[in-house]
Motif scaffolding. Sequence first.
Motif, PDB file in Angstrom:
ATOM      1  N   ARG A 123       0.819  -1.209   0.000  1.00 10.63           N
ATOM      2  CA  ARG A 123       0.000   0.000   0.000  1.00 10.63           C
ATOM      3  C   ARG A 123       0.853   1.260   0.000  1.00 10.63           C
ATOM      4  NH1 ARG A 123      -3.873   0.472   4.311  1.00 10.63           N
ATOM      5  NH2 ARG A 123      -4.740   2.072   2.966  1.00 10.63           N
TER       6      ARG A 123
ATOM      7  N   ARG B 173       2.729   0.124  -4.274  1.00  9.94           N
ATOM      8  CA  ARG B 173       1.619   0.273  -5.237  1.00  9.94           C
ATOM      9  C   ARG B 173       2.133   0.132  -6.663  1.00  9.94           C
ATOM     10  NH1 ARG B 173      -0.262   4.510  -1.586  1.00  9.94           N
ATOM     11  NH2 ARG B 173       0.879   5.977  -2.890  1.00  9.94           N
TER      12      ARG B 173
ATOM     13  N   ASP C 190       0.816  -2.764  -9.170  1.00 12.27           N
ATOM     14  CA  ASP C 190       0.247  -2.416 -10.480  1.00 12.27           C
ATOM     15  C   ASP C 190       0.928  -3.193 -11.598  1.00 12.27           C
ATOM     16  OD1 ASP C 190      -1.524  -0.646  -9.331  1.00 12.27           O
ATOM     17  OD2 ASP C 190      -0.352   1.148  -9.841  1.00 12.27           O
TER      18      ASP C 190
END
Length: 72
Positions: free
Chosen positions: A10, A15, A19
């Motif tokens: 997070r 992130r 992704d």
Amino acid sequence: METVLVTGGRGASGRWVVDRLAGDYEVVVVDYDHPGLGVDPAPNVSFRAADLAERGEALDIVAAVDPDAVVH
């Protein structure tokens, strides 16, 4: 589909990693907090809350997820 466990997924770097992996792998994000029910994660991404500094929690989450790889 292979499963990748991403620690700290997070955070800013996490992130980015999540992704990039989400299109090709089932990704399990482990962080201190769960983002909540209002979060709409990307396909193939799930969240688990754990304090990985606690040995027991770390072992439990890895055993439960049984990932093919870990990104830390």
